[in-house]
Design a protein around this motif. Structure first.
Motif, PDB file in Angstrom:
ATOM      1  N   ARG A 127     -28.071  36.663  41.926  1.00 11.60           N
ATOM      2  CA  ARG A 127     -26.884  35.526  40.934  1.00 11.60           C
ATOM      3  C   ARG A 127     -27.995  34.382  40.582  1.00 11.60           C
ATOM      4  N   ALA A 128     -28.485  33.928  41.688  1.00 11.22           N
ATOM      5  CA  ALA A 128     -29.431  32.545  41.639  1.00 11.22           C
ATOM      6  C   ALA A 128     -30.596  32.770  40.589  1.00 11.22           C
ATOM      7  N   ILE A 129     -31.219  33.965  40.938  1.00 16.78           N
ATOM      8  CA  ILE A 129     -32.308  34.224  40.112  1.00 16.78           C
ATOM      9  C   ILE A 129     -31.935  34.587  38.809  1.00 16.78           C
ATOM     10  N   ASP A 130     -30.719  35.197  38.659  1.00 12.95           N
ATOM     11  CA  ASP A 130     -30.347  35.434  37.248  1.00 12.95           C
ATOM     12  C   ASP A 130     -30.104  34.053  36.207  1.00 12.95           C
ATOM     13  N   ALA A 131     -29.442  33.050  37.329  1.00 14.47           N
ATOM     14  CA  ALA A 131     -29.327  31.725  36.449  1.00 14.47           C
ATOM     15  C   ALA A 131     -30.667  31.209  35.993  1.00 14.47           C
ATOM     16  N   GLU A 132     -31.872  31.174  37.200  1.00 13.62           N
ATOM     17  CA  GLU A 132     -33.103  30.748  36.559  1.00 13.62           C
ATOM     18  C   GLU A 132     -33.919  31.519  35.720  1.00 13.62           C
ATOM     19  N   LEU A 133     -33.392  32.867  35.582  1.00 14.94           N
ATOM     20  CA  LEU A 133     -33.802  33.770  34.609  1.00 14.94           C
ATOM     21  C   LEU A 133     -33.488  33.314  33.299  1.00 14.94           C
ATOM     22  N   SER A 134     -32.180  33.249  33.349  1.00 11.00           N
ATOM     23  CA  SER A 134     -31.784  32.761  32.096  1.00 11.00           C
ATOM     24  C   SER A 134     -32.142  31.437  31.353  1.00 11.00           C
ATOM     25  N   ILE A 135     -32.607  30.644  32.430  1.00 10.10           N
ATOM     26  CA  ILE A 135     -33.484  29.188  31.805  1.00 10.10           C
ATOM     27  C   ILE A 135     -34.632  29.733  31.499  1.00 10.10           C
ATOM     28  N   ALA A 136     -35.290  30.502  32.425  1.00  8.39           N
ATOM     29  CA  ALA A 136     -36.497  31.066  31.648  1.00  8.39           C
ATOM     30  C   ALA A 136     -36.775  31.714  30.468  1.00  8.39           C
ATOM     31  N   ALA A 137     -35.590  32.290  30.228  1.00  8.45           N
ATOM     32  CA  ALA A 137     -35.656  33.116  29.078  1.00  8.45           C
ATOM     33  C   ALA A 137     -35.460  32.147  27.858  1.00  8.45           C
ATOM     34  N   GLU A 138     -34.721  31.016  28.194  1.00  8.51           N
ATOM     35  CA  GLU A 138     -34.452  30.057  27.003  1.00  8.51           C
ATOM     36  C   GLU A 138     -35.784  29.407  26.659  1.00  8.51           C
ATOM     37  N   ILE A 139     -36.541  29.088  27.672  1.00 16.20           N
ATOM     38  CA  ILE A 139     -37.760  28.094  27.823  1.00 16.20           C
ATOM     39  C   ILE A 139     -38.819  29.287  26.739  1.00 16.20           C
ATOM     40  N   GLN A 140     -38.863  30.683  27.384  1.00 13.52           N
ATOM     41  CA  GLN A 140     -39.604  31.662  26.568  1.00 13.52           C
ATOM     42  C   GLN A 140     -39.568  31.702  25.161  1.00 13.52           C
ATOM     43  N   GLN A 141     -38.011  31.741  24.835  1.00 10.70           N
ATOM     44  CA  GLN A 141     -37.665  31.742  23.520  1.00 10.70           C
ATOM     45  C   GLN A 141     -38.138  30.607  22.665  1.00 10.70           C
ATOM     46  N   SER A 142     -38.012  29.424  23.260  1.00 14.98           N
ATOM     47  CA  SER A 142     -38.443  27.978  22.733  1.00 14.98           C
ATOM     48  C   SER A 142     -40.041  28.187  22.321  1.00 14.98           C
ATOM     49  N   MET A 143     -40.846  29.116  23.074  1.00 19.54           N
ATOM     50  CA  MET A 143     -42.321  29.288  23.005  1.00 19.54           C
ATOM     51  C   MET A 143     -42.483  29.914  21.525  1.00 19.54           C
ATOM     52  N   VAL A 144     -41.406  30.509  21.156  1.00 20.36           N
ATOM     53  CA  VAL A 144     -41.963  31.442  19.847  1.00 20.36           C
ATOM     54  C   VAL A 144     -40.856  30.660  18.756  1.00 20.36           C
ATOM     55  N   PRO A 145     -41.543  30.662  17.483  1.00 18.46           N
ATOM     56  CA  PRO A 145     -40.776  29.915  16.371  1.00 18.46           C
ATOM     57  C   PRO A 145     -39.472  30.456  16.204  1.00 18.46           C
ATOM     58  N   GLY A 146     -38.626  29.961  15.974  1.00 13.75           N
ATOM     59  CA  GLY A 146     -37.188  30.471  15.301  1.00 13.75           C
ATOM     60  C   GLY A 146     -37.312  30.797  13.910  1.00 13.75           C
ATOM     61  N   ARG A 147     -36.274  31.341  13.431  1.00 13.02           N
ATOM     62  CA  ARG A 147     -36.577  31.997  12.046  1.00 13.02           C
ATOM     63  C   ARG A 147     -36.662  30.644  10.831  1.00 13.02           C
ATOM     64  N   ASP A 148     -35.933  29.679  11.139  1.00 17.11           N
ATOM     65  CA  ASP A 148     -35.761  28.581  10.303  1.00 17.11           C
ATOM     66  C   ASP A 148     -37.017  27.941  10.251  1.00 17.11           C
ATOM     67  N   ALA A 149     -37.748  27.813  11.596  1.00 20.07           N
ATOM     68  CA  ALA A 149     -38.967  26.957  11.712  1.00 20.07           C
ATOM     69  C   ALA A 149     -39.858  27.635  10.945  1.00 20.07           C
ATOM     70  N   LEU A 150     -39.915  29.200  10.943  1.00 25.21           N
ATOM     71  CA  LEU A 150     -40.987  29.966  10.170  1.00 25.21           C
ATOM     72  C   LEU A 150     -40.990  29.763   8.860  1.00 25.21           C
ATOM     73  N   ALA A 151     -39.524  29.607   8.418  1.00 29.45           N
ATOM     74  CA  ALA A 151     -39.528  29.557   6.901  1.00 29.45           C
ATOM     75  C   ALA A 151     -40.095  28.014   6.779  1.00 29.45           C
ATOM     76  N   ARG A 152     -39.964  27.114   7.477  1.00 27.66           N
ATOM     77  CA  ARG A 152     -40.243  25.768   7.102  1.00 27.66           C
ATOM     78  C   ARG A 152     -42.042  25.377   7.228  1.00 27.66           C
ATOM     79  N   LYS A 153     -42.321  26.306   8.150  1.00 28.55           N
ATOM     80  CA  LYS A 153     -43.924  26.243   8.823  1.00 28.55           C
ATOM     81  C   LYS A 153     -44.898  26.123   7.446  1.00 28.55           C
ATOM     82  N   VAL A 154     -44.770  27.529   6.662  1.00 23.75           N
ATOM     83  CA  VAL A 154     -45.367  27.698   5.693  1.00 23.75           C
ATOM     84  C   VAL A 154     -44.716  28.112   4.397  1.00 23.75           C
ATOM     85  N   PRO A 155     -44.600  26.932   3.507  1.00 24.59           N
ATOM     86  CA  PRO A 155     -43.701  27.215   2.318  1.00 24.59           C
ATOM     87  C   PRO A 155     -44.469  28.502   1.314  1.00 24.59           C
TER      88      PRO A 155
END
Lengths: 795, 128
Positions: free
Chosen positions: A393-421
């Motif tokens: 469970r502890a690892i799961d909690a850490e993993l979900s934080i890691a997942a958030e961090i990892q998701q933040s390393m790839v651009p989201g959909r809105d960010a992509l649209a803004r990036k290159v008009p």
């Protein structure tokens, strides 16, 4: 098995012990009864034989005495005158009597003085004549007693003289006249041998002894078993006075040389005073009883043996099932453990059973202890599981934080649209686990160039995610420096390979696109090439070469592939989570399906293309969870309206193109300009001239204008003015004015002609005018080319 | 961008090579490489380049033709060009890559030329 006797043996032994006692007792009882019966029977026999013998003896003696008496009476009746008759007459009279009474041995007669007057037989056996007459027998008892008493007389036993050794008795009678005068005596010797035969018959009963004694107690007859001799004088005071006259009884013989045991005896006296004694010894009776006992015992023994045999057969019906039970029980225990405690039972069958029980018991005990061990182990495992789950469970909690961090390393959909008009960008990253190894990014470098990449780390999970973070970071840094994709990948490859203890690797597809004119450079580090979906629905797969995956080879090189995206064209990149997505039967999605899907997405924008691809792969997966991270990235140049189309004349705003100082990009640039000119309806032949000019100028600059490793961006501006096209080449190569270059001598002999310099010649021939300037350390070449096709050329 | 090179079986002392696509700075090395063994082969006198399928040539391609001409000229051979398209013809004209007499518009024209050459050679032989 030998340590204890079997029940079988015990049964037999018990039966023998307890069964034979009553049998023996019964045998003894029978023997005792037998003895009693024999005793009574013996007494009866003794008595009967005694009586019969006495009667026989008495008859023998009295009949012969009577015969003598009659003979004497007859002589007396004849008168005195007739006495003594002639010898012949006398012999004849005596002879007649001997014929009637064969017991007589001899007969004789005397005168009153005791002189023999005649006798019978007249001749002896050998024929010699007897001389009877004249012999004086006056001294003999058989003469004197009848003379003196006037009555018949019977003598005791004696041994005859002159007639062998026959035992004899004599009967005599006086010849007396009526007036009492005495004339003489008649005498007959009676043979007792004839009596012997009678007595022998009487005594023929086995075990029976017979003794005959005359009135003078001299032995007249004795059985061969008795120690008496004929004519032996018995003592007067002796056993004959025992009084066994009424019934047989046991009496000690009390005689010298008599048997030492007592005998059953019976005594009968004849009227003549003779004694007849019949004996049978007790030993004889006992021995007969013993023989009977032996017979009975033997018989009983046989019966017992038969019973034992029967008992053994019956016993087996009990003991065999017992043995069988033991064997089965033993097989149940499966034990061959030698350390089984010794059985206490003495019977083999029971011992076997006990052993078997002991083994079963031991096995049960073993199983029980094993079960207890198992229970203990299970409790321990449960505890460990609880601990592990808590950790999990502890690892799961850490993993979900890691997942958030990892998701933040790839651009989201809105960010992509803004990036290159200037581009339509659609992307998706679905990790198979909490964190994944896939990544992508789209990074605008400057007004013209946008860099993008899609990557996949060799593994999945946390380790892959960490490696991915490193690779993605390095790629982003390199991309922001504005490197072309091949160079970018080789730089990152070197950085990663230099320090890669985990020996992971990543495949990366990297592209740099000029968002205005659509020139696209691609390089791949072991990654699938992208698909290019053209506006008309064609799907191209650039046959690009790929370099090594990032991770091992620090000196890897990455060849670039160049192409151009026209308005409405899209480039689609993915990771193997798409191509290798399995359906329920394990079949992979495959590149053919991708092409199929993209053709169907023709005309849609980037998001529509990606949605269609995603829908197809989801349908293929049939609801199964994805087995691998899935990443999709689609970039599309919008159709023309994205750039407001200027009113005629076209090309009033100049076309501005750029390229790195690398020959490989030249065709893309050339194609971009050609497209624009084609849109202006410039004839094909002229467009080819322009392409030739472009090639000659730029290839010359790139080939000869730069030092080793020098990087530069060459700019091309094309501006149409009426029927003329103004081209300006602007580069940072070494200063060189092509217009001053000496032209080759075209009319020289072939042998003398230089092979070089033709490019400059062509450029100058095809250009209406040309001008060179060196401005701010850059070469600037302005050319003017006429756009209508000159008639004379085609002639 | 691509260049296809089809080397046909030799006929007599002629070697015919059909090209199609583009002969430019990106593809001329392929052409040089494929022609090298033919040029080194003493059995080949004349190289016929069928350019019907070529729609673009740049100076790099012209240089390849020059190199071929030079190599064959050393042993009295020639490069004959068949069916050049307008752009090619224009470039050839500008740089005088091939003598006009060595360019033919059709196979028939080329064959007639080759016949004539043949007779000429035979006549020369008779003279000797």
């Amino acid at each position: 098995m030998s340590r204890s006797p079997s029940i079988q043996h015990r049964l037999v032994r018990a039966f023998a012990a307890f069964g034979s006692v009553p049998v023996l007792a019964f045998g003894l009882l029978v023997a005792a009864g037998d003895y009693v019966v024999r005793l009574r029977h013996g007494a009866d026999v003794v008595q009967a034989v005694g009586i019969a013998a006495a009667e026989e003896l008495s008859l023998h003696l009295s009949s012969h005495r009577g015969a003598i008496q009659q003979l004497a009476d007859r002589f007396a009746a004849s008168g005195e005158a007739a006495w003594p008759p002639s010898a012949e007459a006398l012999a004849a009279a005596l002879g007649r009597t001997s014929v009637s009474f064969p017991g007589f041995l001899t007969l004789l007669a005397t005168d009153a003085e005791g002189r023999v007057v005649g006798g019978w037989p007249s001749r002896q056996a050998d024929g010699a004549p007897f001389t009877w007459t004249g012999v004086d027998v006056s001294d003999r008892g058989y003469f004197r007693v009848p003379r003196d008493t006037g009555r018949a007389f019977l003598t005791g036993v004696f041994v005859g003289r002159g007639f062998g050794n026959d035992r004899m008795a004599a009967a005599s009678a006086p010849i007396v006249l009526d007036d009492g005068r005495f004339l003489g005596v008649v005498q007959g010797a009676i043979r007792l041998d004839a009596l012997d035969r009678l007595m022998s018959v009487a005594a023929s009963q086995p075990g029976l002894e017979l003794l005959v004694v005359d009135p003078a107690l001299r032995v007249a007859f004795a059985s061969p078993g008795l120690p008496f001799a004929v004519h032996q004088q018995l003592p007067r005071d002796g056993w004959l006075d025992t009084g066994a006259h009424d019934a047989a009884r046991f009496v000690p013989l009390g005689l010298p040389a008599a048997p030492s045991f007592d005998s059953l005896a019976f005594e009968r006296d004849t009227p003549e005073g003779w004694h007849v004694v019949v004996l049978t010894s007790r030993w004889h009776l006992v021995s007969r009883a013993l023989v009977d006992l032996a017979l009975v015992t033997l018989l009983m023994g046989l019966v017992v043996l038969a019973a034992l045999q029967a008992g053994r057969l019956q016993g087996r019906r009990v003991t065999e099932p017992l043995r069988e039970l033991g064997r089965r029980l033993d097989s149940l225990s499966l034990a061959d453990d030698p350390a089984i405690p010794a059985a206490r039972s003495e019977a083999t069958e029971l011992a076997t059973l006990e052993d078997a029980f002991a083994r079963v018991a031991r096995r049960v005990a073993d199983q029980w202890s094993r079960l207890q061990d198992d229970v203990a182990t299970e409790a321990m495992l449960r505890e460990e599981l609880a601990r592990t789950m808590a950790q999990h469970r502890a690892i799961d909690a850490e993993l979900s934080i890691a997942a958030e961090i990892q998701q933040s390393m790839v651009p989201g959909r809105d960010a992509l649209a803004r990036k290159v008009p200037e581009l339509e960008v659609a992307a998706l990253l679905e990790p198979a686990r909490a964190v994944g190894g896939d990544f992508f990014n789209v990074i605008p470098v400057d007004d013209h160039y946008t860099c993008f990449y899609v990557g996949d780390v060799s593994d999945k999970g946390v380790a892959a995610a960490l490696f991915m973070a490193r690779v993605a970071t390095l790629l982003e840094v390199a991309a922001r420096r504005g490197e072309p994709p091949g160079k970018l990948l080789s730089v990152v490859a070197r950085q990663i390979a230099r320090d890669n203890p985990s020996e992971m690797f990543a495949t990366v597809l990297c592209g740099v696109i000029d968002v205005h004119i659509g020139t696209l450079s691609l390089a791949s580090a072991g990654h699938d090439p992208p698909a290019v979906l053209r506006a008309d629905g064609r799907v191209d797969r650039p046959p690009m070469e790929t370099g090594a995956a990032l991770g091992f080879d620090a000196d890897a090189e990455y060849p670039e592939w160049h192409l151009r995206l026209k308005a409405g064209d899209a480039v689609v990149c993915w990771t193997d989570g798409l191509t290798e997505a399995p359906d329920a039967a394990g079949r992979e999605f495959g590149e053919a399906a991708i092409g199929e899907c993209l053709r169907g997405a023709r005309g849609g924008d980037a998001q529509a293309v990606m949605d269609r691809l995603l829908g197809a792969v989801r349908a293929h997966l049939e609801g199964q969870p994805p087995h691998d991270d899935l990443t999709l990235l689609a970039l599309r140049r919008p159709v023309a309206r994205a750039r407001p189309a200027p009113a005629a004349p076209a090309m009033r705003p100049p076309i501005e193109l750029e390229m790195p100082n690398r020959l490989a990009v030249l065709p893309v640039l050339s194609a971009a300009l050609d497209d624009a000119l084609a849109a202006e309806a410039v004839p094909e032949l002229v467009r080819k001239d322009i392409a030739l000019v472009l090639e000659e100028v730029l290839s010359n600059t790139v080939r000869h204008g730069y030092g080793e490793g020098q990087r530069d961006t060459i700019r091309l501006t094309a501006r149409r003015e009426g029927e003329r096209l103004h081209l300006r080449f602007d580069d940072g190569a070494m200063a060189w004015n092509p217009l001053e270059h000496e032209l080759p001598d075209l009319d020289a002999d072939l042998e003398d002609r230089e092979v070089g310099g033709l490019g400059v010649l062509l450029v100058r021939e095809l250009s209406e005018s040309a001008q060179y300037e060196r401005v701010d350390g850059r070469n600037r070449l302005d050319l003017v080319i006429r756009l209508e096709a000159p008639e004379e050329v085609t002639a | 961008m691509q260049l296809q090179i089809n080397i046909e079986p030799p006929t007599g002392r002629q070697q015919r090579v059909a090209l199609s696509g583009r002969v430019d700075t990106h593809t001329y090395q392929d052409l040089d490489q494929r022609l090298a063994p033919l040029l080194g082969n003493a059995a080949v006198d004349n190289l016929v380049l069928d350019l019907e399928g070529v729609d673009y040539i740049s100076s790099a391609g012209v240089r390849s033709v020059f190199r071929a001409r030079k190599a064959l000229a050393a042993r009295g051979g020639k490069v004959l060009v068949l069916n050049p398209q307008p752009q090619i013809k224009k470039v050839f004209d500008i740089v005088k890559a091939v003598p006009v007499t060595d360019v033919f518009r059709s196979t028939a024209e080329l064959d007639a030329y080759l016949d004539k050459m043949q007779k000429k050679v035979l006549a020369g032989d008779d003279d000797e």
